[in-house]
Design an enzyme around this catalytic site. Structure first.
Site, short mmCIF file in Angstrom:
data_model
loop_
_atom_site.label_atom_id
_atom_site.label_comp_id
_atom_site.label_asym_id
_atom_site.label_seq_id
_atom_site.Cartn_x
_atom_site.Cartn_y
_atom_site.Cartn_z
N GLU A 198 4.98 -0.23 5.73
CA GLU A 198 5.58 0.58 4.66
C GLU A 198 6.26 1.81 5.23
OE1 GLU A 198 2.63 -0.37 0.88
OE2 GLU A 198 2.05 1.17 2.29
N ASP A 257 -0.73 6.23 -3.23
CA ASP A 257 -2.12 6.50 -3.64
C ASP A 257 -2.29 7.95 -4.08
OD1 ASP A 257 -3.26 3.88 -3.04
OD2 ASP A 257 -2.60 4.35 -1.01
N GLY A 274 1.24 -3.39 -3.16
CA GLY A 274 0.34 -2.84 -4.17
C GLY A 274 0.70 -3.33 -5.56
C1 5RP Z 1 -0.38 -0.22 -0.03
C2 5RP Z 1 0.04 1.03 -0.67
C3 5RP Z 1 0.23 1.00 -2.15
O1 5RP Z 1 1.54 1.35 -2.43
C4 5RP Z 1 -0.72 1.96 -2.78
O2 5RP Z 1 -2.02 1.59 -2.39
C5 5RP Z 1 -0.61 1.98 -4.30
O3 5RP Z 1 -1.04 0.76 -4.84
P1 5RP Z 1 -1.17 0.53 -6.41
O4 5RP Z 1 0.22 0.56 -6.94
O5 5RP Z 1 -1.84 -0.80 -6.54
O6 5RP Z 1 -2.02 1.65 -6.96
O7 5RP Z 1 0.24 2.05 -0.04
O8 5RP Z 1 -0.62 -0.05 1.34
#
Ligand code: 5RP
Length: 229
Positions: A107, A88, A30
């Site tokens: 993850e 998120d 991310g």
């Molecule tokens: C990816 C994830 C990310 O950590 C999550 O989507 C947060 O992303 P960002 O820092 O771009 O907001 O879980 O699978």
């Protein structure tokens, strides 16, 4: 640069301070985790600390290679010292929804294998109840996705198959599977829901991360809040 990008960079630098010489570090995915990978690369190059990274996605792998972080695998290091990753949604118990980038399965594996999990996010990700602002991503086997769709509807969720940009049709994860984003509304019993979802044949993993985070750095406009278990 917007305050949001600045705050992502600030929380990422804060998280990287947890890295010590000799550490095996899980690299999250991310846009926020990307700042941590960059900062870790800078530290390795400047301070000459010995660190190896295990990327959680092809995105993290590419960023790590560009940043000069030596890579290793879970096969070689089944126990990780520290993971730095984004989220998120985060609640006050440090439970999370993850998987906006589609990397949830790796993850979660990396977080489960780690002695310490440090999460970095901006304050907009903090919610009273998970599911309030973000759908729950679920990685499913393509063979099973229509059946899983129906079973999720029976559980009271509204599922949507994730489609890509730059390609027609479904998003295919780094593991070769589909992602279903499910609107459950604000979730009352996250552990029960997670268990019910995990029992559906064809479900690989859910984006409900329960009891995994140790520290969350939440970036605000002019300060960082540290939440701890
Ligand atoms: C990816 C994830 C990310 O950590 C999550 O989507 C947060 O992303 P960002 O820092 O771009 O907001 O879980 O699978």
């Amino acid at each position: 640069v917007s305050w949001l990008e600045k705050t992502k960079e600030t929380v990422a630098s804060e998280a990287v301070k947890h890295v010590k010489d000799g550490f095996i570090v899980g690299l999250g995915s991310g846009s926020t985790a990307a700042y941590a990978i960059k900062e870790l690369g800078r530290l390795i190059c400047q301070d000459k600390i010995q660190v190896k990274g295990i990327p959680s996605s092809s995105q993290a792998k590419k960023l790590a290679v560009n940043a000069g972080i030596p890579l290793t695998t879970l096969d070689e290091h089944p126990l990780i010292d520290l993971v730095i990753d984004g989220a998120d949604e985060v609640d006050k118990e440090l439970n999370m929804i993850k998987g906006g980038g589609g990397a949830l399965t790796r993850e979660k594996i990396i977080a489960s294998a780690s002695k310490q999990v440090v999460i970095i996010a901006d304050e907009k990700k903090f919610v009273e109840k998970l599911g309030s602002t973000f759908k729950v991503p679920i990685e499913v086997l393509d063979f099973a996705f229509v059946t899983v769709f129906k079973e999720i509807e029976d559980l009271g969720g509204l599922p949507v198959l994730r489609e890509g940009n730059g390609k027609v049709g479904p998003v295919v994860t780094d593991n070769g599977n589909y992602i279903i984003d499910v609107d459950f509304g604000p979730i009352n019993k996250i552990k029960d829901l997670n268990q019910e979802l995990k029992l559906l044949p064809g479900v690989i993993e859910t984006g409900l991360f329960i009891d995994l985070a140790d520290i969350v750095y939440l970036g605000k406009r002019d300060q960082i809040t540290k939440l701890e278990k």
